[in-house]
Design a protein around this motif. Structure first.
Motif, short mmCIF file in Angstrom:
data_model
loop_
_atom_site.label_atom_id
_atom_site.label_comp_id
_atom_site.label_asym_id
_atom_site.label_seq_id
_atom_site.Cartn_x
_atom_site.Cartn_y
_atom_site.Cartn_z
N GLN A 158 1.47 10.56 15.11
CA GLN A 158 -0.54 11.25 14.83
C GLN A 158 -0.58 12.37 15.60
O GLN A 158 -1.32 13.32 15.71
CB GLN A 158 -1.38 9.92 14.85
N LYS A 159 -0.34 12.03 17.15
CA LYS A 159 0.18 13.04 18.57
C LYS A 159 0.54 14.43 17.73
O LYS A 159 -0.12 15.50 18.09
CB LYS A 159 0.16 12.38 19.69
N VAL A 162 -1.67 16.70 14.70
CA VAL A 162 -3.06 17.31 15.68
C VAL A 162 -2.31 18.27 16.74
O VAL A 162 -2.41 19.10 16.59
CB VAL A 162 -3.00 16.37 16.97
N ALA A 163 -1.05 17.99 16.80
CA ALA A 163 -0.40 19.06 17.63
C ALA A 163 -0.04 20.87 17.24
O ALA A 163 -0.28 21.40 17.14
CB ALA A 163 0.94 18.75 18.62
N ILE A 164 0.80 20.16 16.14
CA ILE A 164 1.66 21.29 15.15
C ILE A 164 -0.78 21.81 14.66
O ILE A 164 -0.01 22.64 14.45
CB ILE A 164 2.03 20.49 13.72
N ASP A 165 -1.72 20.98 14.05
CA ASP A 165 -2.29 21.86 13.05
C ASP A 165 -2.86 22.72 14.41
O ASP A 165 -3.54 23.42 13.95
CB ASP A 165 -3.35 20.82 12.77
N LEU A 190 11.77 14.95 13.66
CA LEU A 190 11.15 16.11 12.58
C LEU A 190 10.29 17.08 12.74
O LEU A 190 9.91 18.29 12.90
CB LEU A 190 11.29 16.20 11.30
N LEU A 191 9.30 15.92 13.07
CA LEU A 191 7.74 16.58 13.78
C LEU A 191 7.21 17.25 14.93
O LEU A 191 7.06 18.26 15.19
CB LEU A 191 6.48 15.77 13.58
N PHE A 192 8.33 17.27 15.86
CA PHE A 192 8.26 18.06 16.82
C PHE A 192 8.53 19.26 17.05
O PHE A 192 8.89 19.96 17.62
CB PHE A 192 9.45 16.78 18.01
N SER A 193 10.10 19.38 15.78
CA SER A 193 10.87 20.61 15.34
C SER A 193 9.90 21.01 14.81
O SER A 193 10.08 22.08 15.05
CB SER A 193 12.10 19.61 15.04
#
Length: 296
Positions: A158-159, A162-165, A190-193
């Motif tokens: 979830q964190k 939010v950061a990607i958005d 993958l999300l962090f990338s």
């Protein structure tokens, strides 16, 4: 409620089993139970106490003093130390306690405080990644339950979302297509990338978990991204990873494919020329910086 051996306590706390037994005998810090067959074990309350004691002791507080502190005093001191500390291990230990207690509010505070002090990227790379590695090992050895792992992983996920958005830049750079192979569900890397790629001004086509090969090929043919990026942690299996890499090299021969994850780096594999194997998914930042330097 979970049961833990003294070896589990050692793995979770970093305190040697021999030392734990001494603390138990001299200071009555925990009270092990016994099974019907007289095997000693510890419960969740014992584990939480040892984690707290280990953290206080690492900050120079003597065991004799800790043993005399009330539960409330220990909790307040842990919160104070976590809020003030910039030490990565303290943050990892605090997150471990949150996971064991399944304390979402406390987890949110620990992670948010770390982000404020260390920055988002350093928090993910130097706190969250080592923490996830730790709980992965603990899950495999049975020291924590799948529910505890899923609880904390979803909060981290979830964190990241939010950061990607929050990265709503121009995205005028290259196009990256991010996906996980069919059967692969470990999405955090993958999300962090995705966050890093967007932060560096590139466009992301995010396909996410469990992407069938046919869908991957179809989207590629429609969008023609410059790069593909995937993380292979558990799927495909070791027996099938070579065939999967060969397929990626063949189907996406006109694009550069970045592949990371345990399955792709722990074996001797024949890597197609258009595939770049990354030891860690966080290395994508190095690739992005190199791309910027080439443009300049």
């Amino acid at each position: 409620m979970s049961n833990y051996s003294i070896k589990d306590l050692e793995q979770l706390s970093g305190i040697k089993a021999h030392t734990l037994r001494i603390w138990e005998q001299r200071y009555n810090l925990v009270n092990p139970k016994r099974t019907d067959t007289n095997i000693r074990y510890y419960d969740d309350e014992d584990l939480k106490r040892i984690l707290n004691v280990a953290m206080l002791n690492s900050h120079g507080i003597k065991i004799s003093k800790i043993a005399s502190m009330s539960h409330t005093d220990i909790s307040e001191e842990i919160i104070r130390l976590t809020d003030q500390s910039l030490d990565y291990n303290d943050q990892i230990q605090a997150l471990t306690i949150c996971m064991i207690e399944m304390d979402e509010d406390r987890f949110e505070k620990v992670l948010s405080t770390s982000i404020i002090k260390l920055g988002f990227e350093d928090t993910i790379i130097k706190v969250v990644y080592p923490f996830l590695t730790k709980i992965g090992v603990l899950w495999l050895t049975g020291a924590i339950t799948p529910a505890q792992e899923h609880f904390i992983s979803n909060l981290i996920r979830q964190k990241l979302i939010v950061a990607i958005d929050g990265e709503v830049g121009k995205n005028t750079g290259k196009t990256f297509m991010l996906f996980l192979p069919e059967g692969e569900l470990h999405e955090i890397s993958l999300l962090f990338s995705s966050y890093l790629i967007k932060k560096h001004g590139h466009k992301v086509i995010y396909l996410g978990q469990n992407t069938p090969d046919a869908d991957l090929i179809s989207v590629y043919n429609m969008q023609r991204p410059d790069f593909l990026f995937t993380v292979i942690t558990t799927s495909p299996s070791p027996e099938n990873i070579q065939d999967y890499l060969t397929m990626l090299g063949r189907e996406f021969s006109e694009a550069k494919v970045f592949v990371s994850g345990l399955q792709s780096v722990e074996q001797q594999l024949s890597i197609p020329s258009n595939i770049c194997s990354l030891a860690y998914s966080k290395e994508i930042k190095r690739i992005l910086v190199q791309m910027e330097e080439q443009i300049v």
